[in-house]
Design an enzyme around this catalytic site. Structure first.
Site, PDB file in Angstrom:
ATOM      1  CB  SER A  47      44.675  61.310  38.704  1.00  0.00           C
ATOM      2  OG  SER A  47      43.742  61.107  39.769  1.00  0.00           O
TER       3      SER A  47
ATOM      4  NE  ARG B 239      43.301  55.639  37.163  1.00  0.00           N
ATOM      5  CZ  ARG B 239      42.600  55.258  38.215  1.00  0.00           C
ATOM      6  NH1 ARG B 239      42.419  53.953  38.309  1.00  0.00           N
ATOM      7  NH2 ARG B 239      42.247  56.167  38.924  1.00  0.00           N
TER       8      ARG B 239
ATOM      9  CD  GLU C 288      45.148  58.466  35.410  1.00  0.00           C
ATOM     10  OE1 GLU C 288      44.298  57.932  34.881  1.00  0.00           O
ATOM     11  OE2 GLU C 288      45.164  59.069  36.353  1.00  0.00           O
TER      12      GLU C 288
END
Ligand code: EPU
Length: 337
Positions: free
Chosen positions: A236, A164, A332
């Site tokens: 998420s 990510r 995130e």
């Protein structure tokens, strides 16, 4: 080019925050983008933010700068050989429409990334990943514009991809605007079905096909992840933490059901969803923000929550997880204050 002042971002963030941008600009061509970044209009504001579909953002309040959005939606096969095709796609192309197009054409490589919200440009910033595949595996190069209007092509290596993560989120944050991404796709699929119950679902109907993988991934996601049109969320909320193997082994002795994915000899990744769930947060609310009841990694807006309320919930969860397991989990989602 579209240009609006004091513009509502409600339709541009999946968390459903009713905030405004001082200036919102959507460009249709690379030349329009260049003209805009070189204009007095651009220079008037001291901050800018480029968004895709706003599926990984949390606004803390009104944005007192420029919010930019790409309407570059061209798609072209720019090269091919016996095994591969190189497909160049505009940054504003909706990611899942691209995946659908690839599957329909029989181009393999992105089918496991079905049903991920967002657009092509963001896929290359965020290195989106799911079900054993990350988009870095198929990105060949990324074209981006610097704020002086010059174009630069980044090779896959220059994008410095990590979990990510990319150069566009780190040292070059805010310095480049992605215009096109070229993906290298396969003519003959290599099926990657070893994540969770993907194989069982795909093979239930016989030999795997790209469409069967796409259907199975979409069904799994639909069963766990809330629809942002119904319940505001940004997928998420946290990344899965990577911890030293020694720490994991000590924790595993105490909590035998703790899952993990090996990274290398010394590190393992632990699912933040499991940590949050087993710390007792799944389904719990704090004000108008809550932890989703089917996937603890997802925070949701129960209706009318502010970005601050969601962040307060996130901070409480982090604290509890740290106190219980000694592991720091980090968001995130990008918090824009
Ligand atoms: N788990 C729980 N309780 C929960 C949620 C998860 O115990 O409430 C456990 C599961 O039982 C499983 C493990 O945690 O053992 C992993 O769960 P899951 O397969 O749902 O995946 P994840 O690690 O929670 C990641 C990605 C998702 C991606 C899935 C599938 C991150 C931050 N998230 O989630 O990506 O779809 O794997 O590959 O890496 C996103 O980034 O927005 C996203 C949805």
């Amino acid at each position: 080019m579209k240009r609006y002042e004091n513009y509502s971002l409600l339709a541009h963030n999946t968390f459903g925050m009713d905030v405004r941008a001082a200036l919102f600009v959507e460009y249709d061509t690379v030349d329009e983008l260049r003209a805009f970044v070189l204009s007095a209009d651009f220079a008037r504001y001291d901050r800018h933010l480029h968004i895709g579909s706003g599926s990984n953002l949390l606004f803390g309040g009104d944005y007192r700068g420029i919010v930019m959005h790409s309407a570059l939606r061209d798609l072209e096969v720019v090269a091919e050989d016996d095994n591969h095709l190189w497909v160049r796609v505009g940054s504003g192309y909706v990611w899942d429409d691209f995946v659908g197009h690839c599957v329909a054409q029989g181009w393999a490589g992105v089918e496991n990334l079905s049903a991920i919200p967002g657009e092509v440009g963001a896929s290359a910033v965020q290195n989106i990943g799911a079900y054993g595949v990350e988009v870095r595996d198929v990105i060949d190069r990324v074209e981006a514009m610097a704020l002086d209007g010059t174009l630069r092509t980044f090779t896959n290596e220059e994008c410095r991809y990590g979990y990510r993560d990319s150069v566009f989120k780190a040292e070059m944050r805010g310095q480049y605007i992605i215009t096109h991404v070229t993906y290298r796709l396969d003519r003959v699929p290599t099926y990657r079905l070893d994540y969770g119950d993907l194989r069982v679902r795909v093979e239930a109907d016989g030999e795997p096909t790209l469409q069967a993988v796409r259907n199975a991934v979409t069904a799994i996601r639909d069963s766990k992840l809330p629809d942002p049109k119904v319940l505001g969320n940004a997928g998420s909320f946290f990344t899965n933490p990577v911890i030293p193997r020694t720490q994991y082994e000590a924790l595993k002795a105490e909590y035998p059901t703790m899952p993990s994915y090996p990274i290398d000899d010394t590190r393992v990744k632990v699912p933040a969803g499991w940590l949050i769930d087993s710390a007792g947060w799944k389904g719990r609310a704090l004000g108008r923000a809550a932890v989703h009841d089917r996937q603890a990694l997802v925070l949701v807006n129960l209706g009318g929550a502010t970005g601050r309320e969601v962040m307060t919930l996130a901070e409480r969860i982090c604290e509890d997880v740290y106190n219980k397991y000694g592991i720091r989990i980090t968001p995130e989602v990008n918090f824009i204050d």
